[in-house]
Structure formats: structure tokens, C-alpha cells
Design a protein around this motif. Structure first.
Motif, mmCIF file in Angstrom:
data_model
loop_
_atom_site.group_PDB
_atom_site.id
_atom_site.type_symbol
_atom_site.label_atom_id
_atom_site.label_comp_id
_atom_site.label_asym_id
_atom_site.label_seq_id
_atom_site.Cartn_x
_atom_site.Cartn_y
_atom_site.Cartn_z
ATOM 1 N N SER A 222 0.864 -1.186 0.000
ATOM 2 C CA SER A 222 0.000 0.000 0.000
ATOM 3 C C SER A 222 0.897 1.230 0.000
ATOM 4 C CB SER A 222 -0.915 0.012 1.239
ATOM 5 O OG SER A 222 -0.153 0.049 2.426
ATOM 6 N N ASP A 223 0.483 2.259 -0.719
ATOM 7 C CA ASP A 223 1.317 3.457 -0.858
ATOM 8 C C ASP A 223 1.669 4.062 0.494
ATOM 9 O OD1 ASP A 223 1.275 3.183 -3.571
ATOM 10 O OD2 ASP A 223 -0.435 4.534 -3.871
ATOM 11 N N GLU A 224 0.735 4.001 1.408
ATOM 12 C CA GLU A 224 0.943 4.657 2.701
ATOM 13 C C GLU A 224 2.041 3.979 3.525
ATOM 14 O OE1 GLU A 224 -1.589 5.781 6.748
ATOM 15 O OE2 GLU A 224 -2.616 4.989 4.979
ATOM 16 N N GLU A 225 2.164 2.645 3.406
ATOM 17 C CA GLU A 225 3.090 1.919 4.274
ATOM 18 C C GLU A 225 4.316 1.363 3.551
ATOM 19 O OE1 GLU A 225 0.716 -1.055 6.176
ATOM 20 O OE2 GLU A 225 0.047 0.309 7.743
ATOM 21 N N ASN A 226 4.389 1.546 2.254
ATOM 22 C CA ASN A 226 5.523 0.985 1.512
ATOM 23 C C ASN A 226 6.869 1.430 2.072
ATOM 24 O OD1 ASN A 226 4.245 -0.671 -0.238
ATOM 25 N ND2 ASN A 226 4.484 0.615 -2.038
ATOM 26 N N ARG A 227 6.948 2.663 2.492
ATOM 27 C CA ARG A 227 8.231 3.173 2.964
ATOM 28 C C ARG A 227 8.702 2.454 4.229
ATOM 29 N NH1 ARG A 227 7.748 7.374 6.892
ATOM 30 N NH2 ARG A 227 5.586 7.821 7.475
#
Length: 442
Positions: free
Chosen positions: A318-323
């Protein structure tokens, strides 16, 4: 003493024929039939164990521990089958290695105790050690270890080996028992499909020994998949209609009804992250070149290529947690390596470890094999083996299940690999299957 059949004269689920259960001493010339002296017997197969084991609970008034005597140097000969005409008898030799829970009856005229059993190789293994050089493919080396340390009767025509595509050169230490050496070699085995890296397992079933990768086990076990149904209402068919269950194979439909179901594990995101099933990083320190190298692994790198039971990955990006979990791998491993080893013209090996190529993939593959674990109780089936694949049906657990177009619960239903079996014999025969799969269903 003639063979004993537990159950009535009418064939029904749980009946079995125990053709032989004798104990033979290796110290004195004595053999005794114990088919009428045991109260319960359990035999265990496990994909994570190199040998089979079991227990026999005894209740007798002959004082066998003294007069036989039972000293841990006895052989148990077992032959049984599910009481169905087409079922083939299962034969196995075990060694008694321990006696426990010894207690006298209140009337002082009898006693009870438990005999602990291990297959012959399991006992022999503890008296054998390596300390020699091996080279070539891991599959050849594993076969060499087995044939060097165990009698021919244990492995001839009873050893299924998947060829590996690797090439190594090792000295197996004198501190390694045969099974420890095989476990160590298994870590370095490579299957023939480069895009489908899969860990290897060495285990024993009633049919003999197996050395195969998880992907090959799943593929072979999927050739003849049997259906099992966990339905509370004894008259309900999978579609909800009042009907009998379908007949599948030589056993009647009742053998395919699950008596009890317990989910042992579905997912644990904390362990998935810590164990490297989502993403991981390996740093190696080359002791000869005096340099540091780094490898990164993410589940997405291999998921589409692996042989799997289940449809979905453990972690959906998910874009929010990829980092957190992808941009910076969540699991970290450090290993020292020595890139080069002894080289000869006949054996051009330059790397005996291959940590950088396979360590992270193996870590992922081993952990993912237990993505979802379920234990089910079924009526005794002597044809069941570790490594087989079954299809489990469980209905939706919801108030509106009757109007749902799809009746099966996706979280629990679907195909599973049998990773362990407990065969239990008493007045009836039952099996407890531990089932696993390496991918999510939803």
C-alpha cells in the motif's frame, strides 16, 4: 494368536484390521503377541522429522517389563489397514527405546505403562557419525549418506529422491550424525526450476524415505486431491441440500467428513515482518576479499513464480506503508562468507555457501510454508500420507450463509498440504491431520 479386528462385523468408519502387533526381544529368544494387551496406540508421521515415532499404552497382568524383559532392545512389528476391502495393509518395524508412566493396578494384579517407539533408522542414527568428504549434487550426497549409514533393507526401493541441480564439495564433520548431515545439506539444495526456488525436506512415511523440495511435494501431492467436508449437520451436502456426501476413492463418503477442526495459525503480521516474509536485507562480509556486500529481497520478487497453495501474498503493498516495509526492508540478517573453496579441474566449484543467492529466499520459503495451519480429525485412513494435498470445504460462518451464492468460507476452505499425521488406535481408528499452505486465501 489370530488377527484381531476392532469394531463390529459391519464395516463402518473407525473399524480397522490389526493383522500384527508383536514384540520381539533382541537379547533373549522371545516373541510375544501384544495385540490384546494394548489400550491405545499412536503412530506419528511428520514432514519436519527424518524418522517416524509412536507410543503403545499397555495394560497387562503378565509383568512383561520383568519376565520378558523389556529393556529398550525390542522390536515392534506392526501391520494394519482401514477395514475396507480395497485398502492395502501397512507394515512397519519400530524399536522400543523408552518405558514410562509405569503404574500398578489398584488390585495389585496388573500394571499399565507406555512404550515409546522410534523407527529403526531413528535409533541407528544416534550411533553413527560422518567425518568424510562428499561432492557433487546435494541429492547424490544425501543418497550417499543414507546408503552408507543404514542397512539396505531400510532404503532399497523405499527412497524417493528429487535430483538437485547444484554442485558442491564438503567435508561432513565427525560431530554430524547422518540425519544432522542431511539437514545441513538440505539447506544448500537447489531444485531444477530456477524461478521457483523451494526448500528441500527429508522425512519418513510408511512407504519409505523422501527427499524432495516443497514445490515438488505440492505438485506430486496434487495429482489426486481428495475432498474433505467440515459440516455440522450430518445430512447437509456442500450445497446445503439434504444429501449424502460424495464418494471419493475406495473409502465411503463418511471417511471424508471432518469430525473436528482447529485453526492453529492464519497470519501473524509481526512475525511475518520480523522473519523476512515481507521484505528482508542480507549483509555479508567476505572474509577473503575483505569487502561488504548487500542483498535485498521482497515477497513480490518470487510470489508469482512459486508453487503455492492459496492465492494471495502475505502482505499487499500500500502506498501509505511501503516506505516502512518495502523501501527499507524490515528484516535484517548478517553473515560472514568465504567466497572461494578448494578447486580441482574435475570439480570446478567456486562458492560452497551461496548465501547471497538463496539465503533470503530460503528464509521466506520456510516461513511461508506455515502461513495457515489447521488440524482436523477424520476417521482412520491408512492410505493417508504426509505430502498429500487435500481440498477442505467449510461452510460460511455467517447469519446470511443460506442466501450467499458461494457456500464455502474462503478463509478456511481450499487446498492444504498434509504436513503431519497422528494415527490413533483404540476401540476405533482415527487420524489427526495437520494441514498447511504457503499463501493466503483472501
Amino acid at each position: 494368536m489370530p488377527p484381531t479386528m476392532h469394531g463390529s462385523n459391519l464395516v463402518k468408519a473407525g473399524d480397522y484390521k490389526l493383522s500384527k502387533l508383536v514384540m520381539r526381544s533382541l537379547v533373549v529368544p522371545k516373541t510375544i503377541d501384544i495385540v490384546n494387551l494394548y489400550t491405545k496406540m499412536e503412530i506419528f508421521e511428520d514432514m519436519f522429522s527424518p524418522y517416524m515415532s509412536g507410543t503403545v499404552s499397555m495394560n497387562e497382568s503378565f509383568n512383561l517389563p520383568e519376565v520378558f524383559p523389556i529393556t529398550g532392545q525390542e522390536i515392534i512389528e506392526l501391520e494394519f489397514k482401514t477395514d475396507v476391502q480395497d485398502a492395502k495393509p501397512v507394515k512397519k518395524l519400530f524399536r522400543v527405546y523408552k518405558l514410562s508412566k509405569h503404574a500398578a493396578d489398584p488390585n495389585g494384579k496388573g500394571q499399565s505403562y507406555t512404550l515409546h517407539l522410534v523407527s529403526e533408522s531413528g535409533l541407528i542414527n544416534h550411533s553413527q557419525y560422518c567425518g568424510y568428504f562428499v561432492s557433487g549434487t546435494v541429492s547424490d550426497m544425501v543418497a550417499q549418506v543414507v546408503k552408507k549409514h543404514f542397512p539396505e533393507r531400510l532404503w532399497k526401493d523405499r527412497f524417493e529422491v528429487e535430483p538437485t541441480k547444484d554442485n558442491y564439495s564438503f567435508v561432513l564433520p565427525k560431530t554430524f550424525s547422518p540425519f544432522k548431515a542431511i539437514a545441513w545439506l538440505s539447506d544448500k539444495a537447489l531444485n531444477s526450476v530456477a524461478t521457483d526456488y523451494s526448500p528441500f525436506f527429508f522425512f519418513e512415511t510408511f512407504d519409505g524415505y523422501v527427499f524432495k523440495s516443497a514445490s515438488k511435494i505440492i505438485k506430486d501431492g496434487s495429482v489426486a486431491v481428495q475432498d474433505y467436508y467440515y459440516i455440522k449437520d450430518k445430512m447437509s451436502a456442500p450445497d446445503g441440500s439434504p444429501s449424502s456426501l460424495p464418494v471419493d476413492g475406495p473409502l465411503s463418503s463418511v471417511f471424508h467428513r471432518v469430525q473436528a477442526l482447529e485453526e492453529l495459525n492464519r497470519f501473524n503480521m509481526v512475525e511475518n515482518i520480523m522473519g523476512g516474509m515481507v521484505s528482508s536485507r542480507l549483509v555479508v562480509h567476505d572474509l577473503l576479499k575483505k569487502e561488504k556486500r548487500e542483498q535485498v529481497f521482497r515477497e513480490d520478487d518470487v510470489f508469482k513464480d512459486i508453487t503455492r497453495l492459496g492465492d494471495k501474498p502475505h502482505y499487499k503493498p500500500s502506498d501509505e506503508e511501503n516506505r516502512f516495509f518495502y523501501d527499507f526492508p524490515s528484516a535484517y540478517f548478517y553473515l560472514p562468507v568465504t567466497t572461494f573453496t578448494a578447486y580441482t579441474e574435475a570439480n570446478g566449484i567456486t562458492d560452497n555457501m551461496k548465501h547471497e543467492d538463496y539465503f533470503l529466499k530460503r528464509k521466506y520459503a520456510l516461513n511461508s510454508l506455515m502461513t495457515q495451519k489447521i488440524a482436523i480429525d477424520i476417521y482412520g485412513d491408512s492410505t493417508k500420507r504426509v505430502g498429500q494435498v487435500i481440498n477442505l470445504y467449510t461452510p460460511k460462518q455467517s447469519a446470511d450463509h443460506a442466501i450467499q451464492p458461494e457456500k464455502a468460507d474462503k478463509n478456511l476452505s481450499g487446498q492444504y498440504l498434509i504436513t503431519s499425521i497422528r494415527h490413533s488406535f483404540s476401540t476405533a481408528y482415527s487420524c489427526k491431520l495437520e494441514l498447511s499452505r504457503n499463501a493466503m486465501r483472501v
